[in-house]
Design a protein around this motif. Structure first.
Motif, mmCIF file in Angstrom:
data_model
loop_
_atom_site.group_PDB
_atom_site.id
_atom_site.type_symbol
_atom_site.label_atom_id
_atom_site.label_comp_id
_atom_site.label_asym_id
_atom_site.label_seq_id
_atom_site.Cartn_x
_atom_site.Cartn_y
_atom_site.Cartn_z
ATOM 1 N N ASP A 5 0.838 -1.204 0.000
ATOM 2 C CA ASP A 5 0.000 0.000 0.000
ATOM 3 C C ASP A 5 0.868 1.247 0.000
ATOM 4 O O ASP A 5 0.575 2.230 -0.659
ATOM 5 C CB ASP A 5 -0.897 -0.019 1.244
ATOM 6 C CG ASP A 5 -1.763 1.219 1.379
ATOM 7 O OD1 ASP A 5 -2.735 1.320 0.628
ATOM 8 O OD2 ASP A 5 -1.454 2.090 2.221
ATOM 9 N N ARG A 6 2.007 1.195 0.719
ATOM 10 C CA ARG A 6 2.908 2.346 0.797
ATOM 11 C C ARG A 6 3.452 2.691 -0.583
ATOM 12 O O ARG A 6 3.636 3.851 -0.930
ATOM 13 C CB ARG A 6 4.054 2.047 1.757
ATOM 14 C CG ARG A 6 5.067 3.169 1.887
ATOM 15 C CD ARG A 6 6.254 2.707 2.713
ATOM 16 N NE ARG A 6 5.867 2.444 4.079
ATOM 17 C CZ ARG A 6 5.978 3.351 5.059
ATOM 18 N NH1 ARG A 6 6.427 4.557 4.809
ATOM 19 N NH2 ARG A 6 5.637 3.042 6.288
ATOM 20 N N GLU A 7 3.728 1.688 -1.406
ATOM 21 C CA GLU A 7 4.331 1.915 -2.711
ATOM 22 C C GLU A 7 3.310 2.393 -3.730
ATOM 23 O O GLU A 7 3.599 3.211 -4.578
ATOM 24 C CB GLU A 7 4.986 0.625 -3.207
ATOM 25 C CG GLU A 7 6.213 0.202 -2.414
ATOM 26 C CD GLU A 7 6.698 -1.169 -2.818
ATOM 27 O OE1 GLU A 7 5.843 -2.042 -3.077
ATOM 28 O OE2 GLU A 7 7.905 -1.366 -2.886
ATOM 29 N N VAL A 8 2.091 1.872 -3.651
ATOM 30 C CA VAL A 8 1.118 2.119 -4.703
ATOM 31 C C VAL A 8 0.390 3.438 -4.524
ATOM 32 O O VAL A 8 0.187 4.184 -5.473
ATOM 33 C CB VAL A 8 0.108 0.950 -4.765
ATOM 34 C CG1 VAL A 8 -1.026 1.286 -5.722
ATOM 35 C CG2 VAL A 8 0.812 -0.325 -5.174
ATOM 36 N N ALA A 49 8.723 14.892 8.381
ATOM 37 C CA ALA A 49 10.147 14.608 8.214
ATOM 38 C C ALA A 49 10.408 13.119 8.080
ATOM 39 O O ALA A 49 11.281 12.691 7.311
ATOM 40 C CB ALA A 49 10.930 15.184 9.390
ATOM 41 N N ALA A 50 9.662 12.301 8.821
ATOM 42 C CA ALA A 50 9.912 10.856 8.816
ATOM 43 C C ALA A 50 9.300 10.150 7.613
ATOM 44 O O ALA A 50 9.899 9.228 7.045
ATOM 45 C CB ALA A 50 9.361 10.239 10.098
ATOM 46 N N GLU A 51 8.114 10.574 7.186
ATOM 47 C CA GLU A 51 7.353 9.849 6.168
ATOM 48 C C GLU A 51 7.415 10.467 4.774
ATOM 49 O O GLU A 51 7.103 9.804 3.784
ATOM 50 C CB GLU A 51 5.885 9.737 6.601
ATOM 51 C CG GLU A 51 5.669 8.950 7.885
ATOM 52 C CD GLU A 51 5.819 7.460 7.672
ATOM 53 O OE1 GLU A 51 5.803 7.013 6.504
ATOM 54 O OE2 GLU A 51 5.936 6.733 8.672
ATOM 55 N N LYS A 52 7.788 11.733 4.679
ATOM 56 C CA LYS A 52 7.861 12.444 3.396
ATOM 57 C C LYS A 52 6.577 12.256 2.568
ATOM 58 O O LYS A 52 6.597 11.721 1.465
ATOM 59 C CB LYS A 52 9.059 11.951 2.577
ATOM 60 C CG LYS A 52 10.398 12.063 3.277
ATOM 61 C CD LYS A 52 10.773 13.494 3.563
ATOM 62 C CE LYS A 52 12.227 13.603 4.028
ATOM 63 N NZ LYS A 52 12.521 12.832 5.241
#
Length: 350
Positions: A5-8, A49-52
């Motif tokens: 899910d993070r990539e798509v 900052a952590a997740e962009k």
């Protein structure tokens, strides 16, 4: 294996001190985006900052650290300054909107929010983000292809970066639009890509080339044009012209086609000046770096023979900007690439 899910799905950070407002935006966006939530500015800065995330939806009226304060901090942090911020607020005063835009916000959505408007604004701004990412990726790929040629030629420095920024600066001085000069910046690193096709025993030969070897070396502009190919893309057309013509000379004695004067494409004439100046003022395995003054003497001496004399004059006019670029991308500052890119067989390599 399926993508995560993070990539798509693009990631959106939603910031609001009211849980009800967060829930409303969750219902509107959760089917299409990966959502992160923060209820105060400090948590928002931490997640940004952590997740962009690709986009931030930010409430203005929050206790403590307001949305305006948070936006300012986001834009002041080099790690997050590129993330677009949309304010989601009940404020509708023109002064409030003006203040938000001055802080770097890209848009406003007023409360109570309309689901179709939220989806449309988010979709439009994420499209702009994707365009920027594609543009940056394209530039990085082209720069690295240019560096591939430099490494094969035993050049391991930042020549393509400096030289392409010099080219952009000179193009602007010559009256090019900002958009056209940016395209030149992107295309210029490909100028010597044809060296990939030159045999190592010739390209890396420490001594003078024989006439036969020099004949092979002089084919690298043609090889470069063949590598780039013929395309409808204005960028690749520009890169092909530069690769093919940057060794042509104003008096017609250059190669590969012996073009003369303004028959040489202006982009190739610009790159020729930038290319030789950087080659002369940079240390190479076979020579020490020349002083700026000595390199300028060469440009002046060869104006009207090797170089377009008008471009040499303009180059001298923008010399302060050229020297700023030279210092910014000095060999001792070798870090990651961020943005860029001789030439005469007697004075600046091949």
């Amino acid at each position: 294996m399926p993508h995560s899910d993070r990539e798509v799905r693009p990631t959106i950070l939603v910031v609001d001190d009211e849980p009800t407002n967060l829930q409303v935006l969750r219902q509107i966006l959760q089917d299409d985006y990966r959502l992160l939530f923060a209820r105060d500015g400090h948590k928002a800065l931490e997640l940004a900052a952590a997740e962009k995330p690709q986009l931030i939806l930010l409430d203005v009226m929050m206790p403590g650290m307001t949305g305006h304060d948070t936006c300012l901090a986001i834009k002041q942090n080099p790690a997050t300054t590129h993330i677009p911020v949309i304010f989601v607020t009940a404020l509708s005063d023109v002064d409030d909107e003006t203040r938000g835009f001055e802080l770097g916000a890209v848009d406003y959505i007023t409360k109570p929010v309309s689901p179709p408007i939220v989806r449309a604004r988010v979709r439009n701004h994420l499209s702009l983000v994707r365009i920027d990412e594609l543009r940056e990726s394209r530039l990085q790929i082209i720069q690295r292809l240019g560096l591939a040629a430099e490494y094969k030629d035993n050049e391991t420095g930042l020549h393509v970066i400096r030289m392409s920024h010099y080219s952009k600066t000179l193009a602007l001085a010559a009256g090019w639009t900002a958009a056209s000069a940016d395209e030149l910046l992107t295309a210029a690193p490909m100028h010597d890509i044809g060296k990939i096709g030159i045999p190592d025993h010739i390209l890396l030969k420490p001594g003078p080339l024989t006439p036969e070897e020099w004949g092979v070396m002089k084919r690298h502009p043609i090889i470069g044009a063949e590598i780039i190919g013929e395309h409808s893309s204005s960028l690749l057309k520009l890169a092909r012209q530069i690769a093919l013509c940057h060794h042509e000379k104003w008096n017609g004695t250059g190669y590969p086609n012996g073009l003369m004067g303004e028959d040489i494409p202006i982009e190739a004439r610009i790159v020729a000046v930038a290319d030789v100046f950087d080659a002369l003022t940079t240390e190479r395995p076979y020579k020490k770096a020349w002083t700026v003054e000595a390199a300028l003497e060469v440009l002046h001496k060869d104006a009207g023979s090797h170089f377009d004399p008008k471009l040499v004059e303009l180059f001298v006019q923008v010399l302060p900007q050229i020297l700023e670029i030279k210092e910014r991308w000095a060999e001792h500052t070798k870090t990651k690439l961020v943005a860029d890119p001789i030439s005469d067989e007697s004075s600046a390599g091949s």
